[in-house]
Enzyme design. Structure first.
Site, short mmCIF file in Angstrom:
data_model
loop_
_atom_site.label_atom_id
_atom_site.label_comp_id
_atom_site.label_asym_id
_atom_site.label_seq_id
_atom_site.Cartn_x
_atom_site.Cartn_y
_atom_site.Cartn_z
N ASP A 161 0.54 5.55 -11.98
CA ASP A 161 1.49 4.76 -11.19
C ASP A 161 2.25 3.85 -12.15
O ASP A 161 1.70 2.87 -12.65
CB ASP A 161 0.76 3.93 -10.14
N LYS A 224 7.15 5.27 -4.86
CA LYS A 224 6.22 4.33 -4.24
C LYS A 224 6.94 3.00 -4.03
O LYS A 224 7.74 2.57 -4.87
CB LYS A 224 5.00 4.16 -5.15
N LYS A 260 4.66 7.08 -1.27
CA LYS A 260 3.50 6.19 -1.15
C LYS A 260 3.95 4.78 -0.78
O LYS A 260 4.50 4.07 -1.62
CB LYS A 260 2.71 6.16 -2.46
#
Length: 324
Positions: A161, A224, A260
Site C-alpha cells: 500500500d 485506495k 479499497k
C-alpha cells in the site's frame, strides 16, 4: 497472470498500465452536487434484512484487510491479529452458516512486522500487505520510498500500500504523479500495489477523479481512499467518484482495477452500503477480495455482533469480540 491462493481458479490479468493520456485526464470532471445527492440516497433506499443481510456481512468479512499501524505495535499484537484473520468469527457461528473456513482477505502491517505476519499466516492463503513509501505522509526521498517497497517485497509482503505525493494532484502535475507511481509499481515486482490517494487532502472530487485515473494509468492494481490518518477518510461521495473512474478505465482498456475504502468504516450497515454501491456501479465481479477490500479492522467486531444476533436474537457485548 496471477492466481490468488485464497480464491481457487480465479485468474485476472494484472493492470500493467497504459501511457499517460493527459487529454483524457484533463477531460475528467466531477459534478459534486450530483455525486453527493446520489451518494446520500443509497443508504435510505437500500434495506437488506435477515438472511440477505447475513450473506452480505459474511461477504464483507472476506474482504477485510485486518490492520495494525501503530507506533506501539509488537510481535504479540501482530500474531493475535493474524489469529483473528484466520478465525474472524466464532467457529460455531461460521459452522451455522456453513462457512467454517471463512477468513479475512489480508493482514496489513508496517515493514518491521512483515516477517512475523508471514510466519503466523503460513499455509493459510491469507495475504500479507505492508504500508510503504514513507506512510502516511509520503514525503521521504523517492529513492528511499522505492527501496522501502523492494525491502518489503523481499521480506514477504504480497501487497504494498503506497501513498501518492498529494502535492502533484493539488498542483495538477499529472506527469510527476504518473512517473512516481509507475516507478513504485515497477519496484513492487510481483506484489500487487494499492495506491492510497489520501482523498481527504486532495481538495476536490475532480482532483480525486483525475488522481484515480492517473494512478491506474501508471499500473496500480488497486486505488485506495485513505491512510486512515487524515481528518477525513473514506466517504460515499469519494467512493462513487473513484468507482466511476475505475469503470471508465475498464471500459477503455478492458483492465480491472480494485478498490479499497479505508478509515472511518466501523458499522456493519455501512459495510453493506459500500458493497451495494460496488454492485450497482461496477457489478458482481468486483465483490471478490481480489478486487475489493475494506481497510477497517474495527468493522469486524460489529459484523460479528450482527451475525450472532441473526442466529440468536440477542446482541452480545462488544468486549466479547476483540480484534487482537
Amino acid at each position: 497472470m496471477q492466481t490468488l491462493s485464497q480464491l481457487p481458479s480465479v485468474t485476472l490479468p494484472r493492470n500493467d498500465g497504459i501511457p499517460l493520456d493527459l487529454d483524457w485526464v484533463a477531460s475528467v470532471q466531477a459534478n459534486t452536487s450530483a455525486i453527493e445527492r446520489r451518494a446520500k440516497t443509497l443508504p435510505a433506499r437500500r434495506s437488506v434484512k435477515k438472511d440477505h443481510q447475513a450473506a452480505w456481512l459474511l461477504k464483507a468479512v472476506s474482504c477485510i484487510d485486518l490492520t495494525t499501524l501503530s507506533g506501539d505495535d509488537t510481535q504479540g499484537r501482530v500474531r493475535r491479529l493474524c489469529a483473528k484473520a484466520k478465525q474472524p468469527v466464532a467457529s460455531q457461528t461460521l459452522d451455522a452458516f456453513g462457512l467454517p473456513n471463512l477468513t479475512t482477505g489480508a493482514v496489513c502491517v508496517y515493514h518491521d512486522m512483515i516477517e512475523t505476519a508471514v510466519k503466523a499466516l503460513e499455509g493459510t492463503g491469507i495475504l500479507v500487505a505492508a504500508v510503504s513509501t514513507g506512510f502516511p505522509a509520503g514525503l521521504s526521498p523517492l529513492h528511499l520510498r522505492l527501496e522501502e517497497i523492494r525491502e518489503s517485497v523481499k521480506a514477504g509482503a504480497c501487497e504494498i500500500d503506497i501513498v501518492i505525493s498529494r502535492r502533484h494532484a493539488l498542483t495538477g502535475n499529472w506527469q510527476a504523479l504518473y512517473d512516481e507511481t509507475k516507478a513504485m509499481r515497477e519496484a513492487c515486482g510481483p506484489a500487487h500495489m494499492k495506491a492510497i490517494l489520501a482523498t481527504g487532502e486532495l481538495g476536490t472530487l475532480r482532483n480525486v477523479a483525475r488522481a484515480s485515473l492517473v494512478c491506474m494509468m501508471a499500473g496500480s492494481d488497486f486505488i485506495k481512499t485513505s491512510t486512515g490518518k487524515e481528518p477525513v477518510n473514506a466517504t460515499l461521495p469519494v467512493t462513487l467518484t473513484m468507482l466511476r473512474a475505475i469503470r471508465a478505465y475498464h471500459a477503455r482498456t478492458g483492465l480491472m482495477v480494485g478498490y479499497k475504502p479505508a478509515g472511518g468504516i466501523s458499522k456493519a450497515k455501512d459495510a453493506i452500503t459500500y458493497l451495494t454501491m460496488i454492485k450497482e456501479e461496477l457489478g458482481d465481479r468486483w465483490l471478490q477480495p481480489d478486487l475489493f477490500r475494506f481497510g477497517a479492522s474495527s468493522l469486524l467486531g460489529d459484523i460479528e455482533r450482527q451475525l450472532e444476533h441473526h442466529l440468536t436474537g440477542r446482541y452480545s457485548a462488544t468486549h466479547r469480540h476483540p480484534i487482537g
